[in-house]
Design a protein around this motif. Sequence first.
Motif, PDB file in Angstrom:
ATOM      1  N   ASN A  62       0.783  -1.328   0.239  1.00 16.67           N
ATOM      2  CA  ASN A  62      -0.210  -0.084   0.126  1.00 16.67           C
ATOM      3  C   ASN A  62       1.016   1.391   0.268  1.00 16.67           C
ATOM      4  OD1 ASN A  62      -1.898  -2.429   1.861  1.00 16.67           O
ATOM      5  ND2 ASN A  62      -3.459  -0.629   0.239  1.00 16.67           N
ATOM      6  N   TYR A  63       2.053   1.352   0.137  1.00 14.86           N
ATOM      7  CA  TYR A  63       2.931   2.071   0.006  1.00 14.86           C
ATOM      8  C   TYR A  63       3.635   2.493  -0.740  1.00 14.86           C
ATOM      9  CZ  TYR A  63       1.418   2.160   5.294  1.00 14.86           C
ATOM     10  OH  TYR A  63       0.235   2.164   6.068  1.00 14.86           O
ATOM     11  N   ASP A  64       4.178   3.754  -0.913  1.00 13.11           N
ATOM     12  CA  ASP A  64       5.136   4.175  -1.931  1.00 13.11           C
ATOM     13  C   ASP A  64       5.926   4.950  -1.314  1.00 13.11           C
ATOM     14  OD1 ASP A  64       6.394   4.075  -4.951  1.00 13.11           O
ATOM     15  OD2 ASP A  64       5.582   6.752  -4.396  1.00 13.11           O
ATOM     16  N   VAL A  65       7.332   5.182  -1.636  1.00 17.63           N
ATOM     17  CA  VAL A  65       7.772   6.312  -0.850  1.00 17.63           C
ATOM     18  C   VAL A  65       9.226   6.570  -2.107  1.00 17.63           C
ATOM     19  CG1 VAL A  65       9.920   6.162   0.260  1.00 17.63           C
ATOM     20  CG2 VAL A  65       8.345   4.712   1.077  1.00 17.63           C
ATOM     21  N   LEU A  66       9.160   8.246  -2.375  1.00 18.44           N
ATOM     22  CA  LEU A  66      10.082   8.773  -3.333  1.00 18.44           C
ATOM     23  C   LEU A  66      10.717  10.014  -2.564  1.00 18.44           C
ATOM     24  CD1 LEU A  66      11.080   9.986  -6.073  1.00 18.44           C
ATOM     25  CD2 LEU A  66       8.716  11.326  -5.995  1.00 18.44           C
ATOM     26  N   THR A  67      12.306   9.415  -2.379  1.00 23.29           N
ATOM     27  CA  THR A  67      13.241  10.385  -1.326  1.00 23.29           C
ATOM     28  C   THR A  67      14.096  11.077  -2.725  1.00 23.29           C
ATOM     29  OG1 THR A  67      12.936   8.080  -0.149  1.00 23.29           O
ATOM     30  CG2 THR A  67      15.051  10.442  -0.195  1.00 23.29           C
ATOM     31  N   VAL A  68      14.304  12.535  -2.239  1.00 21.65           N
ATOM     32  CA  VAL A  68      14.457  13.398  -2.635  1.00 21.65           C
ATOM     33  C   VAL A  68      15.043  14.965  -1.173  1.00 21.65           C
ATOM     34  CG1 VAL A  68      14.541  15.796  -4.151  1.00 21.65           C
ATOM     35  CG2 VAL A  68      13.141  13.932  -4.368  1.00 21.65           C
TER      36      VAL A  68
END
Length: 617
Positions: A62-68
């Motif tokens: 259920n989770y999506d992670v976008l790291t910047v």
Amino acid sequence: DVISNGTKIYECTTAGTSADSGSGPSGEGSDITDGSGNLKWKWKYNQPKAKQYLSLNSTRLNYDVLTVQDTSIISNNSSVISELAAPTYTADTGATLILSGTVTGSVDVYSFKLKTTGDNAIDVTISVTAAANDTYDDVLGDLRAEIDSQTGFDTDNIFTKNDTLFFRQTNGDAFTVTDVQGGPDNSKLNIVRDTVDNVGQLPIWDYSGHKIEVINTDSDKDTYWAEFVTTDGSTGYTLGEGYWQETVSPKVSLGLDASTMPHELVNTATDEFVFRQIVYEPRKVGDSVTNSSPSFVGSKIEQSFFYSNRLGFLSQDNVILSQSGAFYNFYHKSALTIVDSDPVDLSTSTTRPASLHGVIPTTQGLVLFSKNQQFLMSADDGILTPTRTSVRTISSYEMDENVDPVDTGTVINFITKTPNYTRIFGMATRGQNENPEVLDIGRVVNEWIPATVDTFIASTVNQFIAMSSQSSDKIYFYRTYSDGEKLLVQAWYNWQLPGTVQGMAVDSDDLFIVTKQTGATGVSDQVTLSKASLSQSPEDAILVNSQGERINPCMDLYATASKVLYVTKDDLSKCYIPWNKVKDATPVLLISGSTATGNFVESGFTITPSVKSDPAW
């Protein structure tokens, strides 16, 4: 945690039983007593609803992670996106009267019908006759006095300025004004309520914050709202000089409900992170037609990404990009015109179901992935704008919708599954209007990789892809080497880890792996984070002996002892490791020197072989 008023979450900072139902905290540091009123605890106010966003579902899919840099945007695809409730709006609560032309004398009559409802309803005609030599001020003064004499109206709510008079009821309720006429030809007294036909009918004098709808034509697509701004900064209902600027309709929601939108995890200091709602920009102009809601409202966001200085979301078959340079703004700047920096919101029009779940930026544009099709979102000049961007189908391969594609620099890899095994494909995009080349790179190891694969990563630096499953202790690698023209090496191999692989990530030449170990008898399972160096350089070795030799031993869960104690009475040394015993694992102790003797005893039972010792260490 205790939720107060349904919005603020408070966390107890001292031990004790929770407060009685209905005795929730009202502010940071509030004292809470139990049912008997004897015990007290301190509570700290946390970010509103942030924890609730994560608790919607506990499945990793259920989770999506976008790291910047120092911020990670976390999306939960079980959260239905909503907008804030539209404000309460009551039309026709005020009236602006405007005199035009010249007051000519006693023949000039200025009148209108005024009607209110409620307990003290009135239905009267307000009428004044201009005397000889009367001015605008005289006529407006007489009208003001007449209005002031009516029930529900008073001087505190009637304002005049030059040729303009504004009035409202004391209680702010709506009322009607009809049959407005004045002057020799009955056209010198005009009224402005909540709408005008065109911008030329907007009054020159008004009060700060007054909103009027400009209709323009019969089409609702060129209608907009204007708000009066006084040049002297005056507030309230005092009339002043100023200008009209485009604004948002008072009838429409002001924007997104941040509690349902993706949240952010921010690294605020060393080893300090804050999980909180993102402050999304509100709708500042237009209404639901001229500045409509993003297409993800009412749906769920599957994934987030950055591209071309915009934050993007995938939602069902739509791709939504924020304003250029304004990552958290998904509304237009103006309801009157579209500019290149406005948000982009497009659908992957197709006759087949196309719920998007993956995206990879390329030179040609954005490659979008659904279960059965792949698309390219692009513009002829490479700059994505609301008017020049299009989406077209480029291939129709099946792929697993729970495992995102990865990019190795020049090739996009994705997987598809059969009931028994996993197949791996490589896609190379070509020209702007050409279909990509797709190869089955896993054919040489057909049926070798299990269908349970749930993690897929890539390293552009080391030119490999890796797959793992949370139910398996193996990682499957495909590594290549190119001389710039062709692939010289293509190799498949796997690693066996000391536990099932819960997750992995690569950073430059370091591979980080989270594994779960089954505990020994009486010891619960544990999760550990390991790091493996992918570099062959001796400078990356983890051990250096007294002779300066470097070595990188092949040992699972290798770590320096967290503490070593010598017990004199028992004549033994205790070496503490930073994890619990692992079932079916053989402990190895590496000791410096050549005098170590005896058996290695772990928590009460002897392990063979005993001690590993080398004079050089």
